[in-house]
Design a protein around this motif. Structure first.
Motif, mmCIF file in Angstrom:
data_model
loop_
_atom_site.group_PDB
_atom_site.id
_atom_site.type_symbol
_atom_site.label_atom_id
_atom_site.label_comp_id
_atom_site.label_asym_id
_atom_site.label_seq_id
_atom_site.Cartn_x
_atom_site.Cartn_y
_atom_site.Cartn_z
ATOM 1 N N ALA A 164 0.757 -1.079 0.001
ATOM 2 C CA ALA A 164 0.110 0.238 -0.021
ATOM 3 C C ALA A 164 1.447 1.164 -0.185
ATOM 4 O O ALA A 164 1.943 1.192 1.045
ATOM 5 N N HIS A 165 0.883 2.276 -0.939
ATOM 6 C CA HIS A 165 1.538 3.182 -1.397
ATOM 7 C C HIS A 165 0.652 4.300 -1.953
ATOM 8 O O HIS A 165 -0.268 4.531 -2.018
ATOM 9 N N CYS A 166 1.574 5.422 -1.576
ATOM 10 C CA CYS A 166 0.524 6.825 -1.701
ATOM 11 C C CYS A 166 1.048 7.581 -2.951
ATOM 12 O O CYS A 166 0.484 8.313 -4.070
ATOM 13 N N GLU A 167 2.017 6.541 -4.121
ATOM 14 C CA GLU A 167 2.416 6.786 -4.852
ATOM 15 C C GLU A 167 1.456 6.960 -6.809
ATOM 16 O O GLU A 167 0.413 6.100 -5.921
ATOM 17 N N ASP A 168 1.492 7.322 -7.320
ATOM 18 C CA ASP A 168 0.991 6.631 -8.146
ATOM 19 C C ASP A 168 1.023 5.712 -9.114
ATOM 20 O O ASP A 168 1.914 4.974 -9.027
ATOM 21 N N ASN A 173 -7.315 -3.637 -5.197
ATOM 22 C CA ASN A 173 -7.467 -2.658 -4.130
ATOM 23 C C ASN A 173 -8.282 -4.551 -3.721
ATOM 24 O O ASN A 173 -8.740 -4.897 -4.080
ATOM 25 N N LEU A 174 -8.065 -4.572 -2.204
ATOM 26 C CA LEU A 174 -8.200 -5.506 -1.806
ATOM 27 C C LEU A 174 -9.977 -6.272 -1.754
ATOM 28 O O LEU A 174 -10.192 -7.589 -2.079
ATOM 29 N N PHE A 207 4.870 -8.427 -5.211
ATOM 30 C CA PHE A 207 3.081 -7.751 -4.368
ATOM 31 C C PHE A 207 2.841 -7.304 -5.157
ATOM 32 O O PHE A 207 3.235 -6.434 -6.960
ATOM 33 N N LYS A 208 1.668 -6.790 -5.568
ATOM 34 C CA LYS A 208 0.799 -5.838 -6.012
ATOM 35 C C LYS A 208 0.562 -4.877 -5.236
ATOM 36 O O LYS A 208 0.418 -4.715 -4.233
ATOM 37 N N ALA A 209 -0.214 -3.800 -6.004
ATOM 38 C CA ALA A 209 0.218 -2.344 -5.303
ATOM 39 C C ALA A 209 -1.528 -2.388 -5.060
ATOM 40 O O ALA A 209 -2.023 -2.289 -6.387
ATOM 41 N N ILE A 210 -1.682 -1.652 -3.979
ATOM 42 C CA ILE A 210 -3.198 -1.399 -3.810
ATOM 43 C C ILE A 210 -3.164 0.031 -3.200
ATOM 44 O O ILE A 210 -2.666 0.799 -2.852
ATOM 45 N N THR A 211 -4.829 0.647 -3.311
ATOM 46 C CA THR A 211 -5.047 1.373 -2.536
ATOM 47 C C THR A 211 -5.952 1.302 -1.321
ATOM 48 O O THR A 211 -6.913 0.181 -1.067
ATOM 49 N N LEU A 212 -6.121 2.046 -0.134
ATOM 50 C CA LEU A 212 -6.752 2.206 0.778
ATOM 51 C C LEU A 212 -7.904 3.455 0.877
ATOM 52 O O LEU A 212 -8.546 3.724 2.009
ATOM 53 N N GLU A 214 -9.732 6.320 -0.795
ATOM 54 C CA GLU A 214 -8.894 8.285 -1.242
ATOM 55 C C GLU A 214 -8.372 9.094 -0.047
ATOM 56 O O GLU A 214 -8.172 10.412 -0.960
ATOM 57 N N SER A 215 -8.815 8.756 1.146
ATOM 58 C CA SER A 215 -8.262 9.872 2.752
ATOM 59 C C SER A 215 -6.823 9.440 2.460
ATOM 60 O O SER A 215 -5.702 8.510 2.289
ATOM 61 N N ARG A 216 -6.114 10.204 2.363
ATOM 62 C CA ARG A 216 -4.866 10.969 3.162
ATOM 63 C C ARG A 216 -4.530 9.952 4.900
ATOM 64 O O ARG A 216 -5.130 10.768 5.137
ATOM 65 N N LEU A 217 -4.383 8.925 4.964
ATOM 66 C CA LEU A 217 -4.120 7.919 6.026
ATOM 67 C C LEU A 217 -3.099 8.000 6.261
ATOM 68 O O LEU A 217 -1.511 7.606 5.482
ATOM 69 N N ARG A 218 -2.779 8.247 7.739
ATOM 70 C CA ARG A 218 -0.663 8.025 8.571
ATOM 71 C C ARG A 218 -0.624 6.667 8.954
ATOM 72 O O ARG A 218 -1.864 5.822 8.571
ATOM 73 N N THR A 219 0.445 6.455 9.079
ATOM 74 C CA THR A 219 0.802 5.349 8.460
ATOM 75 C C THR A 219 0.294 4.026 9.643
ATOM 76 O O THR A 219 0.164 2.536 8.727
ATOM 77 N N GLU A 220 -0.254 4.498 10.876
ATOM 78 C CA GLU A 220 -1.171 3.410 11.401
ATOM 79 C C GLU A 220 -1.715 3.325 11.291
ATOM 80 O O GLU A 220 -2.570 2.321 11.121
ATOM 81 N N THR A 221 -2.882 4.268 10.835
ATOM 82 C CA THR A 221 -4.340 3.889 10.019
ATOM 83 C C THR A 221 -4.100 3.463 8.941
ATOM 84 O O THR A 221 -5.363 2.600 8.927
ATOM 85 N N ALA A 222 -3.565 3.810 8.201
ATOM 86 C CA ALA A 222 -3.596 2.462 6.826
ATOM 87 C C ALA A 222 -3.366 1.114 7.194
ATOM 88 O O ALA A 222 -3.912 0.527 6.464
#
Lengths: 235, 235
Positions: A164-168, A173-174, A207-212, A214-222
């Protein structure tokens, strides 16, 4: 009912002796006496009903009355690898909440942008233990020592691997990709996110890239979001 | 980019004056100077791009360059009513996390088994404000003053009403019952759960009982679980 965590219990033995510390807690603090019923969890799925046979303040003898094995066995396997946050309290509450919601294994990974390079596993493990007691979980999640990111992602894992990363870039998604009742490993980066190089090597390692979302989440929230999603999708 | 929360901004005005405190922070701490670009959120969906026109340490003048209205507008409405926990920090982190994940309104309810009978809304609101800035949310969740449970559940609410409790009885869950893009109100009880009487009056007031899964969750974890579910189901 009072619950004790007894990882060293022998299922075939009709009795269990509480440690001196727990005996003192049991008799002096909780003021339980002979005949009082208690519960024990072994962290490996065993939930025991027991009663106090000898209320000795330093060596309580418990009589095992019944046992349930594989208590609330989980229907999937979730392993989250997370970069310890600069403020360790944020990892601590992630561990508490993830344990309550449901998780099997946690690894601590040190990334290029990690501000924190290590974490005291012993202390963090105590938080997990108190969380399994609080939420009556018979399985104790595994917490692994901190490891360098590159070394970690090269390790074999039987199941679906996600980052799970924030880059384009292309992301799934899961909800659409995770097989139900499957085994999942999810990588969660540090405050500054994974570096492009780290993302590439994860993709090269299957590994597959996933989004969690649209929100910008802190590490622990993600990390908690990933934990919630895996559990919710398997409910 | 530096972000300021400016609820009093006038969308039709081309300039905005930072307060003395924020001006000082902007110039003395962040060391921004004339021409520096900043962002403003008004808490009502407006996201402004601005630049410093006058870097006065007590009265920064910002030039508004562009504005986006209804920035990341949510596609459902989630109102969670929660009993303040004995340890207020647990509510504080719920507010931070719920704001990151997405929530519209929070009410504090005082229940029969509440150990805490009140909570300082002003302080809690500051936590929400810093969370919207951290997670770049243009909408500021509403936090209502603590209110007695009976009074709260008698209030009208346009949408689906739910109560999450741990007692036995018929329960549905958000996955099957919540209409997509709907309006939801979810009641979360105190550490000792709602009393049977409180549950009955909720049902009589049109609330449906829901389960948040098999795990035994703390008050703040249950509230966050409900928040996760409502957002996830509407993604």
């Amino acid at each position: 009912m009072q619950l004790f965590y007894t990882p060293d219990i022998n299922p075939s033995h009709p009795q269990y002796f509480l440690s001196e510390e727990e005996s003192k807690h049991c008799i002096r603090v909780l003021r339980l006496d002979a005949g009082s019923e208690v519960q024990l969890i072994d962290g490996k799925g065993g939930l025991y009903n027991a009663s106090i046979k000898d209320a000795h303040p330093k060596r309580v003898i418990l009589q095992i009355n019944s046992v349930v094995t594989e208590f609330n066995k989980r229907n999937h396997y979730l392993h989250i690898a997370i970069a310890p946050t600069k403020n360790i309290e944020r990892i601590e509450w992630f561990l508490e909440k993830a344990t309550e919601i449901g998780i099997d294994e946690i690894s601590l990974i040190i990334c290029q942008r990690s501000e924190r390079k290590d974490a005291k596993v012993e202390r963090l493990n105590k938080i997990i233990t108190s969380a399994i007691k609080q939420s009556l979980k018979a399985y104790h999640p595994i917490l692994n020592e901190a490891m360098a990111y590159d070394k970690f992602i090269a390790k074999p894992f039987e199941g679906q691997k996600y980052i799970a990363h924030c880059e384009d870039g292309d992301k799934t998604n899961l909800k659409v990709d995770a097989l139900s009742n499957g085994r999942y490993l999810v990588l969660i980066g540090p405050e500054g996110d994974f570096s492009p190089g780290e993302i590439d090597s994860a993709l090269q390692n299957g590994f597959k890239a996933i989004t969690l979302g649209e929100s910008r989440l802190r590490t622990e929230t993600a990390a908690l979001e990933a934990c919630f999603e895996a559990n919710f999708l398997n409910r």
